[in-house]
Design a protein around this motif. Structure first.
Motif, short mmCIF file in Angstrom:
data_model
loop_
_atom_site.label_atom_id
_atom_site.label_comp_id
_atom_site.label_asym_id
_atom_site.label_seq_id
_atom_site.Cartn_x
_atom_site.Cartn_y
_atom_site.Cartn_z
N THR A 1 0.84 -1.20 0.00
CA THR A 1 0.00 0.00 0.00
C THR A 1 0.87 1.24 0.00
N THR B 1 -10.45 0.04 -3.86
CA THR B 1 -10.75 -0.40 -2.50
C THR B 1 -12.06 0.16 -1.97
N GLU C 1 -12.36 2.73 -0.36
CA GLU C 1 -12.08 3.55 0.81
C GLU C 1 -12.07 5.01 0.39
N ASP D 1 -3.75 3.41 -8.58
CA ASP D 1 -5.19 3.34 -8.46
C ASP D 1 -5.79 4.49 -9.26
#
Length: 467
Positions: free
Chosen positions: A24, A50, A52, A71
């Protein structure tokens, strides 16, 4: 080859955790208005992979954990066009949003019912549970800044205007909250422009209450009816502005304004989470329905952070208000602003000692000048105008001994005059009572220059009995 340890469930978990941490990264950035260049608070930033997410702070800043391989993140804000941008781990990014339309996605609305009011009833029902001001064994650190900037009419000569804050105070505090209203706060570092060595004991709650969950919210000493209260549900109009997915949660943006502006209230919006009906962001204009003694206009903002238990705790609080112009002979009025940022939240840890009302606010020794703690607590350095304020006012303070004048003013308000390490007690110079008649006395007491922990008082008197 070195054998670290035998394989156990714990060592396996540790290895997996360390390995996962290597997979990460973090993306940091700032969100701007693409047309005006103004930083945008409360923008939602969400990882596509994710799911999030987080919100941008009061100055548009954000940080979000994303996969190390990269991402895409979706950035959205009410009134702006949502965008999706590529994000690299451990990189910084500037994001510009352009104004756009408002839409409601997948909102179920029943005939004859206001969905916003239904949501607000849930928020009010759970307000005691969600209120950080009612937590027990709760502690945090805060950085607080208060300043006042002179404002002038357009016709006032530019060359005669003061261009920097004439009041500037910073404090760093640590708060231990034993329960609702039972707070011990220690001012660990402080600086007051113009008064080196003196402290204006500002805490975050002096600027603005840290949540909207009470019946009233205090802003710089004035009380405003909160929309998150039983009476607020009756006195405010509510509108559902936007619905946003947030991982497994759903966020409702609710607008609110008074039915009638005949009371001190608020007009603005909340972001509310469906999982626990808690407020994560709030912004509002101050509505002065009554007769304000000092202010004519104002605005407040709050941003919260979610902890590991799913509770939303204060992160940043911002307050700004304009004062009245009291006399035509005084061409200026003031913009008063306050900012607080919170860190090192700890919840559930047994606090040392017991709460004592006489020890609710404590000043650490040897504060009043800029030190390493104050510098490290600023999320960004002071700007050029604030630096000019410190430089100019501190030079005046040293020249005219303003710290001494301020200290003596406080003493006079308490019937004292400071003389070196002693205070002359003015309130005891003369008294008259039925037993002694006229009584003249001289009272002196040691002061803070001799000891911060207490004082010793002496009193000698002469009595003239009535005939």
């Amino acid at each position: 080859m070195r054998l670290l340890s035998r394989l156990t469930p714990f060592s396996l978990f540790l290895c997996l955790s360390l390995s996962a941490s290597l997979l990460t990264g973090q993306i940091r950035g700032v969100v701007f208005d693409g047309e005006s260049g103004e930083a945008l608070a409360f923008a939602q930033i969400q990882s596509i992979r994710t799911q999030e997410g987080c919100f941008s702070g009061l100055e548009g800043q954000f940080s979000l954990d994303i996969p190390a391989q990269g991402d895409s993140i979706r950035v959205s804000l009410l009134g702006y066009q949502a965008i999706v941008v590529a994000a690299r781990a451990n990189a910084s990014i500037k994001i510009e949003l352009l104004p756009g339309g408002i839409s409601l996605d997948n909102v179920e609305i029943f005939a004859g019912e206001n969905p916003a009011l239904r949501i607000m009833r849930n928020v009010v029902k759970l307000r005691t549970k969600n209120d950080p001001q009612k937590l027990k064994n709760f502690s945090f650190d805060s950085y607080n800044k208060l300043k006042a900037m002179p404002l002038y009419p357009d016709s006032y000569p530019d060359s005669s205007q003061i261009k920097f804050p004439i009041l500037l105070s910073e404090t760093v505090t640590h708060r231990d909250q034993y329960g609702f209203g039972k707070i011990k706060e220690v001012i660990q570092s402080a600086r007051l422009a113009g008064y080196p060595g003196e402290v204006l004991p500002i805490t975050a709650s002096d600027l603005q209450d840290l949540s909207f969950y009470q019946n009233f919210i205090g802003v710089i000493g004035q009380q405003f009816l909160s929309p998150v209260s039983p009476n607020g549900l009756r006195q405010y109009d509510f509108e559902l502005l936007e619905v946003l997915p947030f991982g497994a949660d759903t966020i409702f943006q609710i607008g609110f304004k008074p039915h009638k502006p005949n009371f001190d209230g608020l007009e603005g919006s909340f972001r509310i989470h469906s999982q626990n009906w808690a407020i994560s962001t709030a912004e509002a204009k101050l509505i002065f329905g009554g007769q304000s003694q000092l202010f004519t206009d104002g605005h407040i903002r709050q941003v919260c952070l979610e902890d590991s238990s799913g509770r939303w705790l204060p992160w940043q609080v911002y307050t700004i208000a304009e004062t009245k112009q009291y006399a035509k002979s005084m061409p200026m009025w003031f913009e008063v602003s306050g900012f607080s940022e919170f860190s090192n939240h700890q919840l559930g840890k047994d606090l040392k000692g017991n709460f004592r009302a006489d020890k609710a606010l404590i000043l650490s020794d040897d504060i009043g000048t800029e030190d390493s703690l104050l510098v490290a607590s600023r999320s960004k350095p002071i700007d050029s105008l604030e630096d000019a304020s410190y430089q100019f006012l501190d030079s005046l303070g040293r020249k005219f001994k303003l710290a001494l004048l301020l200290n003596q003013s406080f003493k006079l308000a308490n019937n004292r005059i400071g003389i070196g390490h002693m205070d002359l007690l003015l309130g005891q110079l003369y008294d008259r009572n039925e037993v002694e008649g006229s009584r003249f006395s001289l009272g002196i007491a040691t002061n803070e220059k001799l000891s911060q922990r207490g004082n010793i008082q002496f009193d000698a008197g002469y009595v003239i009995l009535d005939k």
